[in-house]
Design a protein around this motif. Structure first.
Motif, short mmCIF file in Angstrom:
data_model
loop_
_atom_site.label_atom_id
_atom_site.label_comp_id
_atom_site.label_asym_id
_atom_site.label_seq_id
_atom_site.Cartn_x
_atom_site.Cartn_y
_atom_site.Cartn_z
N ALA A 49 0.75 -1.20 0.09
CA ALA A 49 0.01 0.02 -0.03
C ALA A 49 1.11 1.34 -0.14
CB ALA A 49 -1.06 -0.11 1.24
N ALA A 50 1.93 1.30 0.82
CA ALA A 50 2.78 2.38 0.85
C ALA A 50 3.67 2.67 -0.54
CB ALA A 50 3.86 2.33 2.30
N SER A 51 3.88 1.63 -0.96
CA SER A 51 4.57 1.64 -2.59
C SER A 51 3.53 2.16 -3.46
CB SER A 51 5.00 0.28 -2.70
OG SER A 51 5.30 0.08 -4.25
N LEU A 52 2.42 1.83 -3.28
CA LEU A 52 1.43 2.46 -4.60
C LEU A 52 1.12 3.97 -4.02
CD1 LEU A 52 -1.09 -0.59 -4.58
CD2 LEU A 52 0.73 0.11 -6.53
N ALA A 53 1.16 4.17 -2.70
CA ALA A 53 0.72 5.60 -2.30
C ALA A 53 1.83 6.45 -2.67
CB ALA A 53 0.28 5.65 -0.83
N ASP A 79 -8.30 5.82 0.16
CA ASP A 79 -9.27 5.47 1.21
C ASP A 79 -8.08 5.33 2.30
OD1 ASP A 79 -11.73 5.91 -0.07
OD2 ASP A 79 -11.98 3.80 -0.07
N TRP A 80 -7.04 4.19 1.98
CA TRP A 80 -6.21 4.01 2.88
C TRP A 80 -5.22 4.93 3.55
CZ3 TRP A 80 -0.57 3.43 2.56
CH2 TRP A 80 -0.09 2.71 3.68
N LEU A 81 -4.92 5.86 2.68
CA LEU A 81 -4.59 7.10 2.99
C LEU A 81 -5.08 7.98 4.07
CD1 LEU A 81 -2.72 8.41 -0.18
CD2 LEU A 81 -1.51 7.39 1.72
N LEU A 131 -7.19 -5.79 -3.52
CA LEU A 131 -6.19 -5.21 -2.79
C LEU A 131 -7.03 -4.54 -1.52
CD1 LEU A 131 -4.25 -3.58 -5.74
CD2 LEU A 131 -3.54 -5.38 -3.94
N ARG A 132 -8.03 -3.92 -1.68
CA ARG A 132 -8.93 -3.38 -0.48
C ARG A 132 -8.83 -4.31 0.68
NH1 ARG A 132 -11.78 0.89 0.17
NH2 ARG A 132 -12.15 1.24 -2.13
N PRO A 181 9.73 19.00 3.26
CA PRO A 181 8.38 18.89 2.85
C PRO A 181 7.69 17.69 2.39
CG PRO A 181 9.39 19.57 0.92
CD PRO A 181 10.38 19.46 2.07
N CYS A 182 8.36 16.40 2.86
CA CYS A 182 8.32 15.09 2.33
C CYS A 182 6.83 14.58 2.98
CB CYS A 182 9.33 14.26 2.78
SG CYS A 182 8.96 12.51 2.21
N ARG A 183 6.13 14.10 2.09
CA ARG A 183 4.76 13.52 2.35
C ARG A 183 4.71 12.04 2.32
NH1 ARG A 183 1.61 15.17 5.70
NH2 ARG A 183 -0.22 14.60 4.27
N GLN A 184 5.90 11.29 2.09
CA GLN A 184 5.95 10.06 1.74
C GLN A 184 5.19 9.33 3.04
OE1 GLN A 184 6.38 8.63 -1.05
NE2 GLN A 184 7.95 9.43 -2.10
N VAL A 185 4.62 7.94 2.75
CA VAL A 185 4.20 7.21 3.77
C VAL A 185 5.38 6.44 4.37
CG1 VAL A 185 2.75 5.18 4.46
CG2 VAL A 185 1.96 7.06 2.87
N VAL A 186 5.43 6.30 5.65
CA VAL A 186 6.36 5.30 6.15
C VAL A 186 5.55 4.40 7.17
CG1 VAL A 186 7.98 5.53 8.16
CG2 VAL A 186 7.72 7.68 6.93
N VAL A 187 6.18 3.04 6.73
CA VAL A 187 5.60 1.73 7.49
C VAL A 187 6.84 1.65 8.41
CG1 VAL A 187 4.72 -0.44 7.13
CG2 VAL A 187 4.07 1.43 5.47
#
Length: 172
Positions: free
Chosen positions: A14-18, A57-59, A110-111, A137-143
């Motif tokens: 999910a993070a990769s796709l986001a 939705d996941w974001l 995927l959902r 200003p990074c907005r990347q998702v961190v898992v």
């Protein structure tokens, strides 16, 4: 023995796709292959667009402002993807659990996988283990899959940039 294959790989997918949205459906499917999903997905014209909705939705879960709100949003996502868990043995993977019905489209799968995987990740590792990178200003998702549970940045580059910024602020 890995008891929770859904957690880490699903959240990282999910993070990769986001963080790096694929240009077409085939690239989305390739990402699923890259994390080890082997099942075939029936093709639908709106798979790319519908998968984008799944990730958006996941974001909302990633950006939730409290654990309670995050759990509420995640419960809603799991309810939308609801299917009873079932044992399956396909593609030489050995017996494992699926949290989805057979024959579903790529976005539906995927959902389900991402919602259940995120729930497993957060409940087993901690509700704080999913966030945005703290380097402006990074907005990347961190898992956060680290042992100590303190990952704040998406990359070494962002961690270094934040450290330099803190150092300069102390100097001024």
């Amino acid at each position: 023995m890995q008891l929770n294959p859904y957690g880490e790989y699903a959240v990282l997918l999910a993070a990769s796709l986001a963080n790096n949205w694929p240009g077409d459906r085939d690239q989305i499917e390739q990402r699923t292959r890259d994390v080890g999903m082997t099942m075939p997905f029936p093709r639908h014209l709106d798979d790319h667009e519908q998968t984008r909705r799944v990730i958006d939705d996941w974001l909302c879960i990633v950006d939730a402002t409290s654990d309670g709100h995050r759990a509420e949003l995640l419960n809603e996502q799991m309810a939308r993807a609801a299917a009873y868990p079932r044992m399956v043995d396909h593609d030489g993977e050995g017996w494992h659990l699926h949290y989805r019905d057979n024959g579903q489209s790529l976005p539906q799968v995927l959902r389900s996988v991402i919602a259940v995987g995120t729930a497993l990740h957060l409940t087993t590792r901690g509700m704080h283990r999913l966030r945005r990178c703290e380097a402006e200003p990074c907005r990347q998702v961190v898992v956060d899959v680290t042992r100590n549970g303190r990952q704040r940045y998406c990359s070494v580059r962002c961690a270094n940039r934040a450290a330099v910024r803190r150092h300069r602020n102390r100097q001024s």
